[in-house]
Design a protein around this motif. Sequence first.
Motif, mmCIF file in Angstrom:
data_model
loop_
_atom_site.group_PDB
_atom_site.id
_atom_site.type_symbol
_atom_site.label_atom_id
_atom_site.label_comp_id
_atom_site.label_asym_id
_atom_site.label_seq_id
_atom_site.Cartn_x
_atom_site.Cartn_y
_atom_site.Cartn_z
ATOM 1 N N ALA A 504 4.854 -6.364 13.296
ATOM 2 C CA ALA A 504 5.838 -5.982 14.307
ATOM 3 C C ALA A 504 7.239 -5.898 13.706
ATOM 4 N N THR A 505 7.629 -6.866 12.872
ATOM 5 C CA THR A 505 8.960 -6.875 12.276
ATOM 6 C C THR A 505 9.150 -5.701 11.320
ATOM 7 N N PHE A 506 8.147 -5.430 10.486
ATOM 8 C CA PHE A 506 8.249 -4.322 9.531
ATOM 9 C C PHE A 506 8.367 -2.983 10.249
ATOM 10 N N LEU A 507 7.545 -2.746 11.264
ATOM 11 C CA LEU A 507 7.565 -1.461 11.959
ATOM 12 C C LEU A 507 8.779 -1.326 12.871
ATOM 13 N N GLN A 508 9.349 -2.442 13.291
ATOM 14 C CA GLN A 508 10.611 -2.365 14.030
ATOM 15 C C GLN A 508 11.756 -1.997 13.088
ATOM 16 N N ALA A 509 11.732 -2.556 11.888
ATOM 17 C CA ALA A 509 12.856 -2.408 10.961
ATOM 18 C C ALA A 509 12.852 -1.083 10.201
ATOM 19 N N PHE A 510 11.669 -0.482 10.022
ATOM 20 C CA PHE A 510 11.602 0.702 9.168
ATOM 21 C C PHE A 510 10.699 1.781 9.770
ATOM 22 N N ASP A 511 11.130 3.030 9.576
ATOM 23 C CA ASP A 511 10.220 4.154 9.754
ATOM 24 C C ASP A 511 9.429 4.281 8.456
ATOM 25 N N VAL A 512 8.195 4.678 8.567
ATOM 26 C CA VAL A 512 7.336 4.665 7.394
ATOM 27 C C VAL A 512 6.402 5.876 7.404
ATOM 28 N N ARG A 513 6.164 6.426 6.226
ATOM 29 C CA ARG A 513 5.190 7.506 6.075
ATOM 30 C C ARG A 513 4.595 7.437 4.678
ATOM 31 N N SER A 514 3.459 8.082 4.504
ATOM 32 C CA SER A 514 2.781 8.060 3.217
ATOM 33 C C SER A 514 3.623 8.753 2.157
ATOM 34 N N ALA A 515 3.656 8.181 0.966
ATOM 35 C CA ALA A 515 4.449 8.761 -0.118
ATOM 36 C C ALA A 515 3.965 10.152 -0.487
ATOM 37 N N SER A 516 2.697 10.400 -0.283
ATOM 38 C CA SER A 516 2.133 11.722 -0.621
ATOM 39 C C SER A 516 2.188 12.687 0.555
ATOM 40 N N ASP A 517 2.619 12.181 1.713
ATOM 41 C CA ASP A 517 2.639 12.969 2.949
ATOM 42 C C ASP A 517 1.252 13.515 3.299
ATOM 43 N N GLY A 518 0.237 12.905 2.752
ATOM 44 C CA GLY A 518 -1.130 13.307 3.050
ATOM 45 C C GLY A 518 -1.916 12.125 3.604
ATOM 46 N N VAL A 519 -3.232 12.260 3.609
ATOM 47 C CA VAL A 519 -4.096 11.188 4.096
ATOM 48 C C VAL A 519 -4.125 10.066 3.070
ATOM 49 N N VAL A 520 -3.987 8.851 3.547
ATOM 50 C CA VAL A 520 -4.002 7.679 2.662
ATOM 51 C C VAL A 520 -5.411 7.458 2.135
ATOM 52 N N ASP A 521 -5.511 7.220 0.848
ATOM 53 C CA ASP A 521 -6.799 6.920 0.214
ATOM 54 C C ASP A 521 -7.325 5.592 0.742
ATOM 55 N N THR A 530 -12.461 -7.314 1.120
ATOM 56 C CA THR A 530 -12.451 -5.854 1.025
ATOM 57 C C THR A 530 -11.033 -5.392 0.719
ATOM 58 N N VAL A 531 -10.698 -5.296 -0.547
ATOM 59 C CA VAL A 531 -9.350 -4.951 -0.981
ATOM 60 C C VAL A 531 -9.250 -3.443 -1.187
ATOM 61 N N LYS A 532 -8.127 -2.856 -0.787
ATOM 62 C CA LYS A 532 -7.882 -1.434 -1.049
ATOM 63 C C LYS A 532 -7.814 -1.227 -2.554
ATOM 64 N N ALA A 533 -8.573 -0.257 -3.054
ATOM 65 C CA ALA A 533 -8.719 -0.088 -4.500
ATOM 66 C C ALA A 533 -7.452 0.453 -5.151
ATOM 67 N N THR A 534 -6.716 1.295 -4.455
ATOM 68 C CA THR A 534 -5.529 1.939 -5.025
ATOM 69 C C THR A 534 -4.263 1.385 -4.384
ATOM 70 N N PRO A 535 -3.106 1.553 -5.036
ATOM 71 C CA PRO A 535 -1.853 1.082 -4.436
ATOM 72 C C PRO A 535 -1.576 1.795 -3.111
ATOM 73 N N LEU A 536 -0.797 1.151 -2.253
ATOM 74 C CA LEU A 536 -0.380 1.763 -0.980
ATOM 75 C C LEU A 536 1.120 2.030 -1.076
ATOM 76 N N GLN A 537 1.465 3.200 -1.574
ATOM 77 C CA GLN A 537 2.862 3.576 -1.713
ATOM 78 C C GLN A 537 3.319 4.343 -0.474
ATOM 79 N N VAL A 538 4.406 3.881 0.108
ATOM 80 C CA VAL A 538 4.929 4.505 1.320
ATOM 81 C C VAL A 538 6.419 4.764 1.163
ATOM 82 N N LEU A 539 6.934 5.679 1.979
ATOM 83 C CA LEU A 539 8.360 5.965 2.062
ATOM 84 C C LEU A 539 8.903 5.274 3.299
ATOM 85 N N VAL A 540 9.886 4.428 3.136
ATOM 86 C CA VAL A 540 10.441 3.699 4.273
ATOM 87 C C VAL A 540 11.912 4.049 4.453
#
Length: 550
Positions: A504-521, A530-540
Amino acid sequence: MMCTYPSYKCVFELIIHVREKKNQSMETFHVALAGLFGLAGLFILLSKRRSVPPKRESPPPEAGQAWPLIGHLHTMARSNAPRKTLGAMADRYGPMFAIRLGFQRVVVVSNSKLAKECFAANDVAISSRPKSVALDHLSYNYASFGFAPYGPYWRELRKIATLELLSSKRIKLLKHVRISETRSSVSELYQSFRAADVRQGSAADDASVKVVEMKEWFGKLTLNIMLQVVVGRKHVGSLNDFTDVGMYRKSTMEGFHLLGLFLVADAFPFLRWLDAGGHEKKMKATAAELDRIASKWLEKHKQKTVSTGDGVKLDFMAVLLDLLEDTHVAGFDADTVNKATCFAMIAGGNDTTTVTLVWTLCLLLNNREALRKVQEEIDYHVGRERLVDESDTNSLAYLRAVVKESMRLYPAAPLASYREVREDCTIGGYHVAKGTHLIVNLWKIHHDPDVWADPSEFRPERFVSGGHEEDVVGPHFELLPFGGGRRACPGAALALEIVHLVLATFLQAFDVRSASDGVVDMSESLGLTTVKATPLQVLVTPRLPLQLYE
């Protein structure tokens, strides 16, 4: 003489009676003797029938394609997602079936009805944990209550954990830690914007955009919360530093990876001496490093415990130091129990909470409409003139539904309910013998089309107005992200408080979108969680007034 039921007494009386008839013919005597032996035979037959135990239920059907000696090891070894492989087997062999991992028989349960039988009717029978090479080293020889076998020691540690460490009172007492660490992390992220602006010569109040690796950001934040709660310490440097805290986190991550491995020695104990792959050597080294750092922290606690002004101990290590002073629990000394319990709290709380936050953000990035709804809900109930408080999350029904749906689709530990059967029991009409290992496939239960409409789709609305009122920590067996029964995760309430507040705090404080502007892997890596295999890079981008970040 009349014999209404064949008994040894009436047989003997008949023999005497026949022999006393001196005036009977030999033929009559032979007829009587034949009848006597017939009666004795009937008695023996009836006695045997009564002594045969009731027919025992048959064992669960075994999945096909097992190889001699190794069983289904080849199938599991080449699987990138064991929960999905076992789920596909359930589609073919039914919701309860057996596999063989070397010499070990394993029963797999895959629907909510059978899960209820496991965690309700047979909870005690299935409440032990199997041993493994990894646990020999990474659980302080089973002193860690999460992996300890069922018995007096586990019951005592579970009582301490639930009544002293993770009680609702103590969770409320530590509320300020969760809030301060979350806000501090948001402030640090914003300050990195301003630092970048200064270097680039742009105005500090420009709507700058920054690339953030969220697995690292969430990981550091949740680690700091758990470290403060458990040992009264904080991680202030990079996640790649060589301080005690940095090294402890690295070792914890390595430990969780090693715990998720299934070694050849687990299937064939007589081959343990080979240490194929060198994994046991790594386990020993990791365990030694974790113990070295924990021992240093414990010694500092003995010198000066962390407490509030009224003498109430804040961190778990200090609480345990008082509770376990000069005691031995089931053969373990107080220091070992303290370090093992703290490791379980830090490792479990940091890893699974980070995993849940990462997958939840991934799902929101791939479902922009849901992300918009979450931020609108926060703006409506909290506004943009102050930061979210923990009490606000009770009003954020849609955000809480998003978290539930994320845990349904991506339970942090989908096969964590790995048990060893302590005594013979019956599940689903099948006989499960003592010593059998049991897996409840939470992922498959969460994707059951008989319970969940379009089970693979991300639909938070199903928890708002879709007829699903399941609570992730309640007695509902359709949704079990924290496991079930008496060995369910005791830290579920604390984990949910952290996840709701941080998200809640993160989404209140920042707008966020995928760094690739595509579908997140959404690819995953193997391990205990169950860990995400690749980094999660976002634009905030900051979305609140400047003063709220300071």
